[in-house]
Each structure stands twice: as C-alpha cells, then as structure tokens.
Design a protein around this motif. Structure first.
Motif, PDB file in Angstrom:
ATOM      1  N   LYS A 119       0.816  -1.219   0.000  1.00 63.00           N
ATOM      2  CA  LYS A 119       0.000   0.000   0.000  1.00 63.00           C
ATOM      3  C   LYS A 119       0.854   1.276   0.000  1.00 63.00           C
ATOM      4  O   LYS A 119       0.339   2.358  -0.248  1.00 63.00           O
ATOM      5  CB  LYS A 119      -0.941   0.024   1.197  1.00 63.00           C
ATOM      6  N   ASN A 171      -3.829  -1.854   6.132  1.00 59.97           N
ATOM      7  CA  ASN A 171      -2.593  -1.397   5.490  1.00 59.97           C
ATOM      8  C   ASN A 171      -2.777  -0.159   4.616  1.00 59.97           C
ATOM      9  O   ASN A 171      -1.907   0.712   4.578  1.00 59.97           O
ATOM     10  CB  ASN A 171      -1.981  -2.531   4.671  1.00 59.97           C
ATOM     11  N   GLY A 280      -6.880  -8.546  -2.650  1.00 62.80           N
ATOM     12  CA  GLY A 280      -8.001  -8.172  -1.792  1.00 62.80           C
ATOM     13  C   GLY A 280      -9.087  -7.614  -2.689  1.00 62.80           C
ATOM     14  O   GLY A 280      -9.783  -8.343  -3.393  1.00 62.80           O
ATOM     15  N   VAL A 281      -9.187  -6.271  -2.728  1.00 62.53           N
ATOM     16  CA  VAL A 281     -10.179  -5.644  -3.595  1.00 62.53           C
ATOM     17  C   VAL A 281      -9.709  -5.665  -5.057  1.00 62.53           C
ATOM     18  O   VAL A 281     -10.504  -5.587  -5.982  1.00 62.53           O
ATOM     19  CB  VAL A 281     -10.506  -4.228  -3.077  1.00 62.53           C
ATOM     20  N   GLY A 282      -8.395  -5.773  -5.248  1.00 62.19           N
ATOM     21  CA  GLY A 282      -7.853  -5.959  -6.594  1.00 62.19           C
ATOM     22  C   GLY A 282      -6.994  -4.824  -7.124  1.00 62.19           C
ATOM     23  O   GLY A 282      -6.294  -5.000  -8.109  1.00 62.19           O
ATOM     24  N   GLY A 283      -7.030  -3.665  -6.487  1.00 63.37           N
ATOM     25  CA  GLY A 283      -6.289  -2.517  -6.996  1.00 63.37           C
ATOM     26  C   GLY A 283      -4.782  -2.742  -6.999  1.00 63.37           C
ATOM     27  O   GLY A 283      -4.105  -2.419  -7.977  1.00 63.37           O
ATOM     28  N   GLY A 284      -4.258  -3.291  -5.902  1.00 58.83           N
ATOM     29  CA  GLY A 284      -2.820  -3.529  -5.796  1.00 58.83           C
ATOM     30  C   GLY A 284      -2.340  -4.522  -6.839  1.00 58.83           C
ATOM     31  O   GLY A 284      -1.511  -4.188  -7.714  1.00 58.83           O
ATOM     32  N   PRO A 285      -2.855  -5.754  -6.794  1.00 52.51           N
ATOM     33  CA  PRO A 285      -2.400  -6.735  -7.778  1.00 52.51           C
ATOM     34  C   PRO A 285      -2.758  -6.322  -9.206  1.00 52.51           C
ATOM     35  O   PRO A 285      -1.986  -6.564 -10.138  1.00 52.51           O
ATOM     36  CB  PRO A 285      -3.128  -8.021  -7.374  1.00 52.51           C
ATOM     37  N   THR A 425       3.640  -8.983  -0.010  1.00 52.49           N
ATOM     38  CA  THR A 425       2.946  -7.697   0.083  1.00 52.49           C
ATOM     39  C   THR A 425       3.029  -6.972   1.422  1.00 52.49           C
ATOM     40  O   THR A 425       2.633  -5.820   1.507  1.00 52.49           O
ATOM     41  CB  THR A 425       1.460  -7.884  -0.277  1.00 52.49           C
TER      42      THR A 425
END
Ligand SMILES: *Cc1c(COP(=O)(O)O)cnc(C)c1O
Length: 450
Positions: A119, A171, A280-285, A425
């Motif tokens: 993050k 995070n 998780g929600v998908g933004g990072g990956p 992560t």
C-alpha cells in the motif's frame, strides 16, 4: 436466489462455485486470456499514465527523503528489493512431488518504507497526487520546484485546511493516514472490524483520526465515502475504484525490470515470468499486473491469490458478475487472518478491465498461509505477514496444471528457464509479539502440507 439463480443452478452452470462455497482450495486458469497487445486497451489507462505517475513520484522524492528518514537511503524513492528463495522452492516442489525447475524469487514489498506493505505504492501515490494538485492550484509550488519546499510551515498550514479520508482493513489506512498527516492534512481512516489494534494505535500516534466499525471492509468504505460526500473540503480515496491508486502500483514494474537486469534475470518468450499476487479488492495486484504487462508483454503471466474465505475476485471474474456479487451472497463468511485480503466484493473496475490480462486465480487456506509464513521465515529468514504468503503456493499450482501450460505454449525448456516471483505484500512492521504468535501457529502446522 443469487442474481436471479438458485444456488443449485449456479453449481450446475459453474461447478467451481461449489468448491468455493465448501472452502476448498481451488485454482482456475482463465480461458479468456488474450495477447497483451489486444487486451491492454481494455484497461482505459496507458503507458503514458504510468509514466506520469512515475515522474510524480520522482518529483516528490526530495520531499520524502527529507521527511521520512527511512527513504533517505534511496533518495526518497519508495522501493523494495528482490531475493531468491532456493530453500523454500526446494521444499515446496519436493512436497508436491514436482521436479526442481525454474527459480523462485520474492519481491519484498514487506520492506517498503513508511508503511511496510504494498500500500506504500498506490496509497501514497494518490495522496501525493492530491497534494500536488492542490499545491499547484494554490501557487504553492511549480512543477520545476524542489518539492522539499512542501515540508515548510506554510505548506503544512495550507494542507491543514484540507481533509483526506479512506476506508481500510488496515494497510491502506496506514499508508494514506501516515502520508496525509505528514503533509499536514486532517486525515481520517475508517477501519473495518478485522483491522489490527497495532495499526490503529500507530495511526493515532501519527495524529490520524481512526473511526472503527463493527462490520467488514465494504461497510467501512461506504461509511467513509458518505461522510466525505457531505464535506467539500474532504477528499475521499476510493480503493474500490481509484485510477491513481492503480497507477501508483503500476510503477513497480519498470523498477522490477531494472532489478531483474541487475540480477541477470532474463524475461522474454523463452524465459517466462510468473508473478503471484495476493488479492483483496484488486487494486494492488491489478495495478502491478497492468504495469508488468506494459513492460514484459506476453512473457509475464500474472496469477492472483486469495484466501478460501474471501475469494471475491475469483468469484467476480468467473461468474462475470464482478462487483455485482459478494462472497457473502454465496454464504462465504469473508473471515480470514490474511490482513488486506478480507474483502467480500471486488473492485468495480479491476476485474473487468483486466480480465483478459490475468492468467489465473487460486485460493489458499489460512492454515496454509501460517504454515508458509513459518517456512519462509525458517528457511529463508524473511519476515512476511500471513497474507503476503498467498503467492507462495503459486509455483506449485502452475506446475501442476499441464492443460494451462500447454495452452500457453510453455514447454519443458521454457519451464526450466522460468522465474517465479512471489509478491511479498507486507510484514516488516508487524510487532514482534504478534509475529511470534503467527510463527507459533505456523510451526504447529509445519509437517502438514495441505
Ligand atoms: C491490500 C493488500 C493486498 C491486496 O491489495 P488489494 O488492492 O486490496 O487487492 C495484499 N496484501 C497485503 C498485505 C495488503 O495489505
């Protein structure tokens, strides 16, 4: 009824859902994968957007180096190293009865400065983007100034008239809260019930307002969004739909390419790269994968990993319902020890925009995460939190799926030349007592591969 169909009808049309509902570990390799050249256009963001994000981070580097001592060594660039994991690779492949092929590496976002997780890429980029927009508009800086100017009392007082809010499982709140408060913003983090106490304490110690909710991530985000809507001075960072978060993550790829070059690792058609990203929600990956596809094209294969109790992205993409469906709709509880991954409903744009670019999705039990955390610590000396291990089984899932490998034209020679990268992560900032408790759980499971 779920979206107009009974559970039985869903099991008929999508047999995988029955396994998800019974919390079994599953792998699903996407039959709709397309060449990067055809599918990158689906995303609605471009190489140019990533370049601008990268340049913004560069402009802020002198400021970050000045205000965060842990970024001084890299001149204010927030980046993590890579490390080979030969002993863990040997263990995982021999347990699975697989030949020792390819090379397993770790991307240590667990060690990222400021907030110790992935993050620190997206969250901090979006705060900096907002701060830059405000400061440029107000004439506080120009694009050519040394942004260390923003550490001045005048700038602090200016940002102090503005607010930033975010909803988080922990995070993201840490990254956005710490960065916003450092600039001088009034920062509020809306925390879901699963957020760790130490994260709330750390935020409060940094001058951030923490609002706690008894429910999960979606509710914390919704409440935060609503409060921000009523306040024109408040900027809400929307983890479920934010292009600026996404672009902050995407910048990782060009830097990884340079690290691979330095380490003598080739990535091309003959030397495929598999990257395993906890989701998780998908933004990072999603953001990292977008950047990777821009840099490495079809030579990179991105695979998302989720807890068995929170397989929101797999469910959304597999059913085609994306953010119209939650794991709770199917009776899955969204309760997991994997911080950052306890998300029941996926991002409204990542699953859709990236569905032709992600090779596959799989789920992992919490027990497996603890066990892998222990093994990674024992065999390689790395400090990762349980969620960061979601990528560790990826190499086995890929090597076990002959049909997927054949479909992607990856033969034995290519497998021998392949690099497998676990995106680690988070974890460096987990307090010692908490980390010891995680290890203890993992140690108890060390002899029971799942
Ligand atoms: C947030 C987070 C992720 C996943 O990122 P999303 O954008 O929510 O998909 C993975 N691992 C850790 C440790 C996280 O904090």
């Amino acid at each position: 009824m779920i979206q107009g169909k009974t559970l039985e009808a869903w099991y008929q049309s999508h047999p995988l859902i029955e396994q998800l509902v019974s919390l079994q570990e599953v792998s699903w390799f996407n039959p709709g994968i397309a060449p990067a050249a055809n599918a990158l256009g689906d995303v609605g963001l471009t190489q140019e957007d990533v370049r601008q994000a990268s340049e913004r981070l560069q402009r802020f580097a002198p400021y970050l180096a000045k205000v965060f001592a842990d970024t001084a060594a890299t001149g204010g660039i927030i980046e993590s190293g890579i490390q080979p994991l030969p002993a863990l690779q040997h263990r995982l492949l021999s347990e699975a009865g697989l030949p020792q092929v390819g090379a397993l590496w770790l991307k240590k976002d667990s060690e990222l400065p400021i907030s110790g997780s992935i993050k620190a890429r997206g969250g901090i980029h979006e705060v900096l983007k907002h701060a830059e927009d405000l400061a440029l508009q107000a004439g506080l800086i120009t694009l050519d100034d040394d942004y260390a100017l923003l550490a001045s009392d005048t700038a602090q007082a200016f940002f102090g008239r503005h607010k930033i809010a975010v909803g988080s499982t922990g995070n993201l709140g840490l990254s956005i809260g710490i960065m916003s408060a450092k600039l001088g913003f009034q920062a509020t983090v809306h925390m879901s019930s699963d957020a760790r106490q130490w994260k709330k304490d750390k935020l409060r110690a940094n001058g951030v307002t923490v609002v706690e909710y008894a429910s999960d991530y979606s509710v914390a985000v919704e409440q935060g969004r609503r409060q921000a809507e009523d306040d024109p001075a408040c900027y809400f960072i929307d983890d479920e739909n934010s292009p600026h978060l996404f672009l902050g993550y995407a910048v990782a790829a060009e830097r990884l390419a340079r690290q691979f070059e330095t380490a003598g690792i080739s990535v091309d058609a003959g030397h495929p790269l598999f990257v395993y990203l906890p989701c998780g929600v998908g933004g990072g990956p999603g953001g990292v994968a977008f950047g990777l596809k821009l840099v490495f094209g079809d030579a990179v294969h991105c695979v998302f990993a989720e807890p068995t109790h929170s397989p929101c992205m797999l469910l959304g993409v597999h059913t085609g319902l994306h953010d119209q469906v939650s794991v709770q709709d199917f009776g899955i509880d969204n309760v997991t020890a994997a911080d950052g991954l306890a998300v029941g409903r996926p991002s409204g744009f990542v699953g859709k925009a990236m569905q032709r670019l992600i090779d596959g999705y799989y789920t992992v039990t919490d027990e497996a995460l603890y066990r892998l955390m222990f093994l990674a610590h024992e065999l390689e000396g790395v400090k990762l939190e349980p969620s960061a291990l979601a990528g560790a089984p990826g190499i086995v899932r890929v090597l076990n799926d002959a049909a997927y490998l054949a479909r992607m034209d990856i033969d034995a020679t290519r497998l021998a030349n392949a690099t497998h990268l676990i995106w680690g992560t988070g974890g460096s900032m987990v307090p010692a007592t908490e980390f010891a408790a995680y290890l203890q759980r993992g140690r108890a499971l060390q002899h029971s591969p799942v």
